[in-house]
Design a protein around this motif. Structure first.
Motif, short mmCIF file in Angstrom:
data_model
loop_
_atom_site.label_atom_id
_atom_site.label_comp_id
_atom_site.label_asym_id
_atom_site.label_seq_id
_atom_site.Cartn_x
_atom_site.Cartn_y
_atom_site.Cartn_z
N TYR A 304 0.72 -1.24 0.01
CA TYR A 304 -0.06 -0.08 -0.05
C TYR A 304 0.82 1.14 -0.05
N THR A 305 0.19 2.43 -0.49
CA THR A 305 1.05 3.48 -0.51
C THR A 305 1.09 4.44 0.93
N ASP A 306 -0.01 3.92 1.74
CA ASP A 306 -0.20 4.54 3.06
C ASP A 306 -0.59 3.35 4.27
N THR A 329 -7.77 4.65 1.32
CA THR A 329 -7.13 5.67 0.59
C THR A 329 -6.13 5.25 -0.37
N SER A 330 -5.88 3.95 -0.29
CA SER A 330 -4.60 3.36 -1.11
C SER A 330 -4.93 1.83 -1.27
N ILE A 331 -5.10 1.57 -2.65
CA ILE A 331 -5.40 0.10 -3.00
C ILE A 331 -4.47 -0.90 -2.95
N GLN A 404 -10.47 -4.68 -3.76
CA GLN A 404 -10.55 -3.36 -4.31
C GLN A 404 -10.41 -2.28 -3.28
N TRP A 405 -11.47 -1.34 -3.22
CA TRP A 405 -11.27 -0.25 -2.46
C TRP A 405 -11.90 -0.25 -0.99
#
Length: 505
Positions: A304-306, A329-331, A404-405
């Motif tokens: 993840y990016t966060d 907020t990060s997939i 997914q999200w």
């Protein structure tokens, strides 16, 4: 449906199952008291049972009829009626916290025994047939760790490899890699395999007071892969969390401007590879697999990016509109890193050292360190599992949940890493859990076997079920409905019938 005749054994799973005790509630879904459940396959029939892990934590909480033992996202306080001295004393004793033995994440096999595991220094032995809770094992008695992962690895001889963090021990904070042997010498039959635990290697933390959080690590034939991510625990904050009235989870912070460092430990020499490899800041929980090819180490992770995933599962967010409103907020992305271990020392600065066919790069920098960028294989999958016979080897199949999200899985996926083909199983109003692959006894190919997953329905009135899929085609072979309230769980193992026999003997 029809179950394959060869499917004999027990799927044993673990996860948080009780979130309210008396008038008190846990703050976070990952804090709930551990509930074990099992599906036993016997002659084409399925038997279900479940039982709370009778940890010391469980017993103390139930006896007090309130939460009295702190978990990661929930800080518990002593009885408010106690006098001022007792209060002052409990503040002091919390400085180095006595961690919980609410082992709610996974199941580990060591020797012939099975253990419920969490991320603290405690694990609990269990009987995989009756789900009874047996003795408590404290890793700290055998190796100086305060935290340990719940995703160990096993070699072909059944030895267990695991990692733990040793916090400010003798003025150093380090990550320890250790091995638990699968058997003990004949003359010591009464002793546990933990007495023969061996530290393979220690990796110093880049920061004395901010060790990296990690949930798993990777292994290949010759190397152990440890990723030091900039998602860190603040030890000073943690030591004062109790006095400040905040949770330990609030002492975790992600620094998006920091680097993520890769450590490779040679399993033969027990030394770390000296070249410095790194990538951009990321947060990840699960390694999928890793292997070696032509002087490179290839490893696949879900990143993840966060760190928004953890925050999603605060119980205040898990309301009736959760599925519609909770958006990551990060997939999660499945990333492949290709790291040239045998790189040319005289390679030109700024040149890409990856010589395998991949879009992943490893670029040499002026100071000799190597900056790695991944190839993104796919997006939106989590809780990855493989055919464990291919662990540390070149492979092609990942079985996972698709998220997914939203952080709640709605599909089961099979992803072919080589062809990028994705197969799905999904059904309306179904939340499946981590898929577990079981190979057929005469398997010729990597995906000869079945995939097992427990499926919870979004409407509590609909009974949950165990789903059995053909791993090759992803067609449904059968399902076993269970008329109980089933919890969403985290991880589990399949124990073949022959491995259960040792329990009854």
């Amino acid at each position: 449906g029809q179950l394959p005749a060869w499917l004999q054994g027990t799927l044993l799973r673990n996860g948080p199952g009780m979130h309210t005790i008396g008038d008190t509630k846990y703050n976070h879904w990952f804090d709930g008291l551990a509930l074990l459940h099992s599906f036993t396959f016997k002659n084409g029939e399925v038997y279900y049972r479940s039982k709370f892990l009778r940890s010391d934590t469980y017993n103390c909480n139930i006896e007090a009829n309130r939460i009295v033992v702190s978990e990661f996202g929930t800080m518990a306080y002593p009885d408010p009626c106690k006098n001022i001295f007792a209060k002052a004393f409990s503040y002091l004793s919390h400085t180095i916290p006595e961690f919980t033995d609410n082992c709610l994440i996974n199941i580990m096999k060591a020797g012939d025994d099975f253990y419920a595991t969490g991320e603290t220094n405690f694990i609990r032995k269990i009987n995989p047939q009756t789900l009874e809770t047996l003795e408590k094992v404290d890793y700290n008695k055998y190796v100086a760790v305060n935290l340990a992962t719940s995703h160990p690895h096993y070699d072909s001889a059944g030895n267990v490899f695991n990692m733990g963090t040793s916090i400010v021990d003798k003025g150093k904070t380090k990550y320890l890699l250790f091995k638990i042997p699968s058997s003990v010498p004949e003359q010591e039959k009464k002793k546990s395999c933990f007495k023969h635990l061996e530290v393979i290697c220690s990796v110093p933390s880049r920061s004395l007071l901010h060790p990296s959080y990690y949930h798993s690590f990777g292994i290949t034939e010759n190397y152990i892969i440890f990723i030091e991510q900039p998602f860190r625990l603040d030890i000073v904050k943690m030591a004062t969390a109790y006095m400040r009235g905040v949770t330990w989870a609030s002492c975790l912070a992600f620094n998006k401007d920091d680097k993520t460092w890769f450590h490779f430990i040679d399993r033969k020499t027990k030394k770390e590879v000296s070249t410095k490899f790194y990538t951009d800041a990321l947060v990840f929980f699960h390694h999928i697999n890793a292997y070696e090819e032509d002087g490179h180490i290839i490893f696949d992770i879900i990143a993840y990016t966060d760190n928004s995933l953890y925050d999603m599962f605060y119980l205040k967010n898990l309301n009736k509109d959760f599925q519609d409103n909770a958006k990551l907020t990060s997939i999660p992305t499945c990333r492949r890193f290709v790291v040239p271990l045998q790189c040319d020392k005289d390679a030109v600065v700024d040149s890409n050292l990856v010589t395998l066919p991949s879009t992943a790069t490893a670029v040499k920098e002026k100071d000799g360190s190597i900056y790695c960028q991944p190839e993104v294989l796919c997006e939106g999958i989590e809780l990855p599992r493989i055919n464990y016979d291919y662990n540390g080897k070149k492979y092609k199949c990942v079985f996972a949940t698709e998220v997914q999200w939203s952080p709640v899985p709605t599909k089961i996926a099979k992803f072919n890493i080589q062809t990028k083909e994705m197969l799905h199983w999904e059904e309306d109003d179904c939340w499946p859990s981590e898929p577990v692959f079981v190979p057929s006894p005469d398997a010729k190919e990597e995906d000869d076997g079945v995939v097992l997953t427990c499926v919870v329905k979004t409407d509590p009135k609909d009974p949950p079920f165990l789903l059995v899929l053909d791993a090759k085609t992803f067609t449904e072979l059968g399902r076993a409905r269970v008329n109980v309230e089933m919890h969403m769980d985290l991880h589990g193992v399949f124990i073949p019938q022959q491995d259960m026999k040792t329990q009854t003997e």
